[in-house]
Design a protein around this motif. Structure first.
Motif, short mmCIF file in Angstrom:
data_model
loop_
_atom_site.label_atom_id
_atom_site.label_comp_id
_atom_site.label_asym_id
_atom_site.label_seq_id
_atom_site.Cartn_x
_atom_site.Cartn_y
_atom_site.Cartn_z
N LEU A 130 28.33 -18.93 -4.28
CA LEU A 130 28.69 -18.54 -2.92
C LEU A 130 27.74 -17.47 -2.38
O LEU A 130 27.40 -17.48 -1.19
N LEU A 131 27.30 -16.58 -3.25
CA LEU A 131 26.36 -15.54 -2.82
C LEU A 131 24.97 -16.12 -2.53
O LEU A 131 24.23 -15.60 -1.68
N ALA A 132 24.61 -17.18 -3.24
CA ALA A 132 23.26 -17.75 -3.11
C ALA A 132 23.16 -18.78 -1.99
O ALA A 132 22.05 -19.09 -1.53
N LEU A 133 24.29 -19.31 -1.54
CA LEU A 133 24.27 -20.37 -0.53
C LEU A 133 23.51 -19.97 0.75
O LEU A 133 22.74 -20.78 1.29
N PRO A 134 23.70 -18.76 1.29
CA PRO A 134 22.95 -18.42 2.51
C PRO A 134 21.44 -18.49 2.34
O PRO A 134 20.74 -18.94 3.26
N TYR A 135 20.94 -18.09 1.18
CA TYR A 135 19.49 -18.11 0.96
C TYR A 135 18.96 -19.54 0.92
O TYR A 135 17.87 -19.83 1.45
N VAL A 136 19.73 -20.44 0.32
CA VAL A 136 19.32 -21.84 0.28
C VAL A 136 19.34 -22.44 1.68
O VAL A 136 18.41 -23.13 2.10
N SER A 137 20.43 -22.19 2.41
CA SER A 137 20.56 -22.78 3.74
C SER A 137 19.47 -22.27 4.68
O SER A 137 18.90 -23.05 5.46
N ILE A 138 19.14 -20.99 4.61
CA ILE A 138 18.08 -20.45 5.47
C ILE A 138 16.74 -21.12 5.15
O ILE A 138 15.97 -21.49 6.05
#
Length: 259
Positions: A141-149
């Motif tokens: 959940l913490l890493a999802l924003p970095y992947v999506s960006i």
């Protein structure tokens, strides 16, 4: 003359910032070679005893391998979920998709302690405290924003008419996604996976909230070493990780020059 002065000013500032970032890392190297049992510069001679302590310690090695395989699991899960989310939002491209993108990015803005407290309260109800599953889910959940960006940035260069052309030529939605959209998003997926691994490998606050004794990652063992006794092995571990990072960076640079 004025342009030259500005150039000197900005170059000097850049070198000062670089020195501010790099010099603390350089201090760690001689500390890792100290011949004392506490953190400090070598007194009489250089010693590899703390590197030996790291490579022969079951606790340190177990924590290292735990961080590696948890990071790989998080990278795989976050890349799959983040890519699917990004591609879905890219296809929709409406107000709801924009809102969903901003909602997914909000974990970056929330302080780690607040995030970890929320995970703890929710994970207690799910009986995921002190489990590898709980740590992997939290890190994902913490890493999802970095992947999506990263994936959104890659898809920004894809012309929307290309998938439409594929559909008009008889390709199914799945074929269009796998053969047209995913190849365009692949650079962002690779970048996002690397960021996800780094986020998981380096994360400490959530691990302290969600684990007790059953799960020990490398950052947690380092933290406990700092709290209990300042062990120079921590400097050896830090130096080892810095060397791996530099080696990986050098390999990437050399491959680009060769290509």
């Amino acid at each position: 003359m004025k342009t030259s002065a500005f150039r000197i000013f900005f170059n000097t500032g850049a070198w000062l910032v670089l020195a501010f970032l790099v010099l603390p890392l350089l201090v760690v190297v001689p500390v890792s070679l100290t011949d004392t049992s506490y953190i400090g510069l070598p007194k009489e001679h250089l010693s590899l005893q703390h590197y030996e302590a790291y490579f022969t310690s079951p606790e340190w090695l177990h924590a290292t391998w735990t961080s590696i395989w948890v990071g790989l699991a998080v990278a795989a899960a976050a890349t799959a979920l983040g890519t699917a989310f990004s591609i879905g939002c890219w296809f929709l491209s409406d107000r709801a998709a924009t809102i969903a993108r901003w909602v997914l990015i909000t974990p970056i803005l929330v302080p780690p302690v607040v995030q970890s407290l929320g995970f703890y309260r929710f994970w207690v109800k799910l009986d995921l405290i002190d489990t590898y599953t709980g740590v992997i889910l939290a890190h994902t959940l913490l890493a999802l924003p970095y992947v999506s960006i990263s994936v959104f940035a890659a898809l920004a260069n894809l012309d929307r008419r290309i998938p439409q052309a594929a559909r008009s030529l008889g390709a199914s939605v799945w074929q269009t996604v796998t053969n047209v959209v995913v190849p365009a998003a692949r650079p962002g997926m690779i970048t996002g996976a690397i960021f996800a691994f780094i986020v998981s490998f380096d994360e400490i606050v959530g691990v302290l909230f969600l684990t007790v004794r059953a799960v020990n990652t490398l950052p947690k063992v380092i933290w406990e070493g700092i709290q209990e006794n300042i062990d120079p092995t921590i400097a050896a571990v830090s130096t080892f990780l810095v060397m791996i990072t530099l080696a990986a960076t050098a390999i990437v640079v050399l491959r680009r020059k060769i290509a």
